[in-house]
Motif scaffolding. Structure first.
Motif, mmCIF file in Angstrom:
data_model
loop_
_atom_site.group_PDB
_atom_site.id
_atom_site.type_symbol
_atom_site.label_atom_id
_atom_site.label_comp_id
_atom_site.label_asym_id
_atom_site.label_seq_id
_atom_site.Cartn_x
_atom_site.Cartn_y
_atom_site.Cartn_z
ATOM 1 N N LEU A 43 37.180 29.483 40.775
ATOM 2 C CA LEU A 43 37.189 28.814 39.481
ATOM 3 C C LEU A 43 38.342 29.317 38.613
ATOM 4 O O LEU A 43 38.824 30.430 38.779
ATOM 5 N N SER A 44 38.731 28.469 37.658
ATOM 6 C CA SER A 44 39.869 28.776 36.787
ATOM 7 C C SER A 44 39.395 29.021 35.360
ATOM 8 O O SER A 44 38.547 28.281 34.834
ATOM 9 N N PHE A 45 39.950 30.062 34.724
ATOM 10 C CA PHE A 45 39.599 30.433 33.350
ATOM 11 C C PHE A 45 40.874 30.703 32.558
ATOM 12 O O PHE A 45 41.975 30.660 33.092
ATOM 13 N N VAL A 46 40.692 31.019 31.274
ATOM 14 C CA VAL A 46 41.807 31.377 30.405
ATOM 15 C C VAL A 46 41.506 32.754 29.820
ATOM 16 O O VAL A 46 40.413 32.986 29.295
ATOM 17 N N ASP A 47 42.474 33.685 29.910
ATOM 18 C CA ASP A 47 42.240 35.022 29.376
ATOM 19 C C ASP A 47 42.558 35.063 27.880
ATOM 20 O O ASP A 47 42.933 34.054 27.274
ATOM 21 N N THR A 48 42.438 36.238 27.268
ATOM 22 C CA THR A 48 42.607 36.358 25.817
ATOM 23 C C THR A 48 44.049 36.177 25.367
ATOM 24 O O THR A 48 44.309 36.059 24.163
ATOM 25 N N GLU A 49 44.983 36.165 26.315
ATOM 26 C CA GLU A 49 46.390 35.911 25.984
ATOM 27 C C GLU A 49 46.780 34.467 26.255
ATOM 28 O O GLU A 49 47.958 34.109 26.159
ATOM 29 N N GLY A 50 45.804 33.638 26.617
ATOM 30 C CA GLY A 50 46.069 32.234 26.876
ATOM 31 C C GLY A 50 46.590 31.939 28.264
ATOM 32 O O GLY A 50 47.010 30.809 28.544
ATOM 33 N N ARG A 51 46.551 32.924 29.146
ATOM 34 C CA ARG A 51 47.046 32.724 30.507
ATOM 35 C C ARG A 51 45.944 32.192 31.404
ATOM 36 O O ARG A 51 44.790 32.600 31.292
ATOM 37 N N ARG A 52 46.304 31.284 32.300
ATOM 38 C CA ARG A 52 45.366 30.729 33.260
ATOM 39 C C ARG A 52 45.184 31.711 34.410
ATOM 40 O O ARG A 52 46.151 32.175 34.997
ATOM 41 N N VAL A 53 43.931 32.052 34.722
ATOM 42 C CA VAL A 53 43.630 32.957 35.826
ATOM 43 C C VAL A 53 42.544 32.323 36.692
ATOM 44 O O VAL A 53 41.759 31.492 36.227
ATOM 45 N N ARG A 54 42.509 32.738 37.955
ATOM 46 C CA ARG A 54 41.500 32.246 38.887
ATOM 47 C C ARG A 54 40.725 33.435 39.446
ATOM 48 O O ARG A 54 41.246 34.564 39.489
ATOM 49 N N LEU A 55 39.510 33.174 39.897
ATOM 50 C CA LEU A 55 38.722 34.250 40.488
ATOM 51 C C LEU A 55 39.411 34.845 41.708
ATOM 52 O O LEU A 55 39.279 36.042 41.976
ATOM 53 N N SER A 56 40.155 34.019 42.427
ATOM 54 C CA SER A 56 40.862 34.522 43.612
ATOM 55 C C SER A 56 41.925 35.552 43.245
ATOM 56 O O SER A 56 42.325 36.360 44.097
ATOM 57 N N ASP A 57 42.380 35.543 41.984
ATOM 58 C CA ASP A 57 43.369 36.538 41.551
ATOM 59 C C ASP A 57 42.804 37.960 41.615
ATOM 60 O O ASP A 57 43.575 38.928 41.660
ATOM 61 N N TYR A 58 41.475 38.078 41.606
ATOM 62 C CA TYR A 58 40.845 39.401 41.589
ATOM 63 C C TYR A 58 40.426 39.873 42.980
ATOM 64 O O TYR A 58 39.895 40.984 43.108
ATOM 65 N N GLN A 59 40.636 39.043 43.990
ATOM 66 C CA GLN A 59 40.250 39.458 45.336
ATOM 67 C C GLN A 59 41.140 40.603 45.814
ATOM 68 O O GLN A 59 42.265 40.769 45.375
ATOM 69 N N GLY A 60 40.605 41.383 46.735
ATOM 70 C CA GLY A 60 41.303 42.554 47.242
ATOM 71 C C GLY A 60 40.733 43.833 46.671
ATOM 72 O O GLY A 60 40.943 44.923 47.217
ATOM 73 N N ARG A 61 39.991 43.715 45.552
ATOM 74 C CA ARG A 61 39.291 44.844 44.940
ATOM 75 C C ARG A 61 37.914 44.356 44.508
ATOM 76 O O ARG A 61 37.738 43.172 44.225
ATOM 77 N N PRO A 62 36.942 45.248 44.433
ATOM 78 C CA PRO A 62 35.635 44.836 43.906
ATOM 79 C C PRO A 62 35.775 44.311 42.469
ATOM 80 O O PRO A 62 36.704 44.675 41.750
ATOM 81 N N LEU A 63 34.821 43.473 42.094
ATOM 82 C CA LEU A 63 34.863 42.825 40.783
ATOM 83 C C LEU A 63 33.479 42.866 40.154
ATOM 84 O O LEU A 63 32.480 42.548 40.812
ATOM 85 N N LEU A 64 33.414 43.254 38.888
ATOM 86 C CA LEU A 64 32.183 43.172 38.103
ATOM 87 C C LEU A 64 32.270 41.946 37.211
ATOM 88 O O LEU A 64 33.261 41.754 36.498
ATOM 89 N N ILE A 65 31.234 41.109 37.240
ATOM 90 C CA ILE A 65 31.188 39.916 36.403
ATOM 91 C C ILE A 65 29.990 40.003 35.469
ATOM 92 O O ILE A 65 28.850 40.173 35.917
ATOM 93 N N SER A 66 30.247 39.895 34.181
ATOM 94 C CA SER A 66 29.170 39.792 33.186
ATOM 95 C C SER A 66 29.426 38.549 32.347
ATOM 96 O O SER A 66 30.575 38.155 32.141
ATOM 97 N N MET A 67 28.338 37.941 31.858
ATOM 98 C CA MET A 67 28.442 36.751 31.022
ATOM 99 C C MET A 67 27.695 36.999 29.713
ATOM 100 O O MET A 67 26.602 37.567 29.710
#
Length: 265
Positions: A43-67
C-alpha cells in the motif's frame, strides 16, 4: 468510564470492523490473530514531509505498525507515550537501523501529514526510522483488514483496538502485541527474534554471534533497559569447556581400554 477507555481495558469491544461488519469480542480477536502469517499488500501512504512511501520500502528489516488518530485526547497519546521508550530500548539493544516503525493515522479526514507531524513532535516520537503516515480511506481500510485492526466511529470519536503489529523482513505479519501500554519486553522480544534469530544462518560466524546476542541480551526491569549479560556467555563457555574435557577423558579411556584388549592374548 468512557467508551474508548472501556474498549482499551477490554482490549476488544463488540464493534464493526473497518468494512462495517459487526463482530463479537471473540470474533474481533480471531480476526486479529488470523492476520498473523499474512503478507501485507504493498500500500501507498504519504509521510509527514509529503513524500509518497510504500510498505515495500520497509522490507528487508522488521517493521512495527501501529494505528491511531490524532484527534484522540486520551488513549492514543497514552499508547504512543508508552511505545516511545520501548522503541528507544529496542534501538539501544538491537541498533537504530535494525528495524522500522510506522504509525498511521486512520482518520483520513483529519489525520493529515501536518497533523501527524505535530502529533509526533508533541509526543517526542521523532526517533530514527520512525515514520508517521497518512492515507486515503480505501487504503486505510485495506491496511486495517490486512493487519486485523478493528476501528469504528462512535459519537464523534473513534473506538479501536490497542495493537502493535510486528512484521518480518519479507513483509509478513509475524506477531500481534495488545494492550493499553507496551512495556519494552513486549516490543523488544519479537524484534530480537526477527533481528538476531533470522538475520544470518546458524552455520556462519555472524549467525553464531547473533544467537549469542539473542540469548544473552537481557531486560532489566529496574532500569527499563536491555543489557548484554556476560555471565551467561561465560557460563556457556565454561559449560562447553567442561563438556569437551569430559568427552576427551572418555575418549582417552576408551582408547586405553581397546589398546589393552588388543595386547591381551
Amino acid at each position: 468510564m468512557s467508551r474508548c477507555l472501556t474498549f482499551l481495558v477490554a482490549v476488544l469491544l463488540i464493534s464493526p470492523v473497518a468494512a462495517g461488519e459487526r463482530v463479537s469480542q471473540a470474533d474481533a480477536l480471531t480476526l486479529s490473530q488470523a492476520a498473523v502469517g499474512v503478507r501485507l499488500p504493498d500500500l501507498s501512504f504519504v509521510d509527514t514531509e509529503g513524500r509518497r512511501v510504500r510498505l515495500s520500502d520497509y522490507q528487508g528489516r522488521p517493521l512495527l505498525i501501529s494505528m491511531l488518530y490524532t484527534g484522540c485526547t486520551s488513549i492514543c497519546p497514552t499508547l504512543i507515550d508508552s511505545l516511545r521508550p520501548s522503541v528507544a530500548a529496542a534501538q539501544e539493544a538491537l541498533g537504530e537501523d535494525s528495524f522500522h516503525v510506522v504509525t498511521i493515522g486512520f482518520d483520513s479526514g483529519n489525520d493529515t501529514p501536518a497533523r501527524l507531524r505535530s502529533f509526533a513532535r508533541l509526543h517526542e516520537a521523532e526517533l530514527p526510522n520512525w515514520s508517521f503516515l497518512a492515507g486515503d480511506q480505501e487504503t486505510l481500510d485495506r491496511l486495517a483488514e490486512a493487519v486485523g485492526f478493528t476501528f469504528f466511529a462512535a459519537a464523534g470519536t473513534f473506538e479501536h483496538m490497542a495493537q502493535v503489529s510486528v512484521v518480518d523482513q519479507q513483509g509478513q505479519l509475524y506477531q500481534q502485541v495488545y494492550g493499553g501500554t507496551f512495556p519494552p519486553p513486549a516490543i523488544v522480544e519479537p524484534l530480537k527474534d526477527l533481528v538476531l534469530g533470522r538475520r544470518h544462518p546458524l552455520a556462519s560466524l555472524e549467525g553464531i554471534a547473533d544467537r549469542i546476542r539473542l540469548f544473552c541480551t537481557i531486560y532489566n526491569p529496574r532500569t527499563g533497559r536491555y543489557y548484554f549479560n556476560y555471565s551467561l556467555i561465560i557460563g556457556l563457555v565454561i559449560g562447553a569447556g567442561s563438556l569437551v574435557l569430559i568427552l576427551t577423558v572418555l575418549l582417552r579411556e576408551q582408547r586405553r581400554t581397546l589398546a589393552q584388549a588388543r595386547r591381551e592374548p
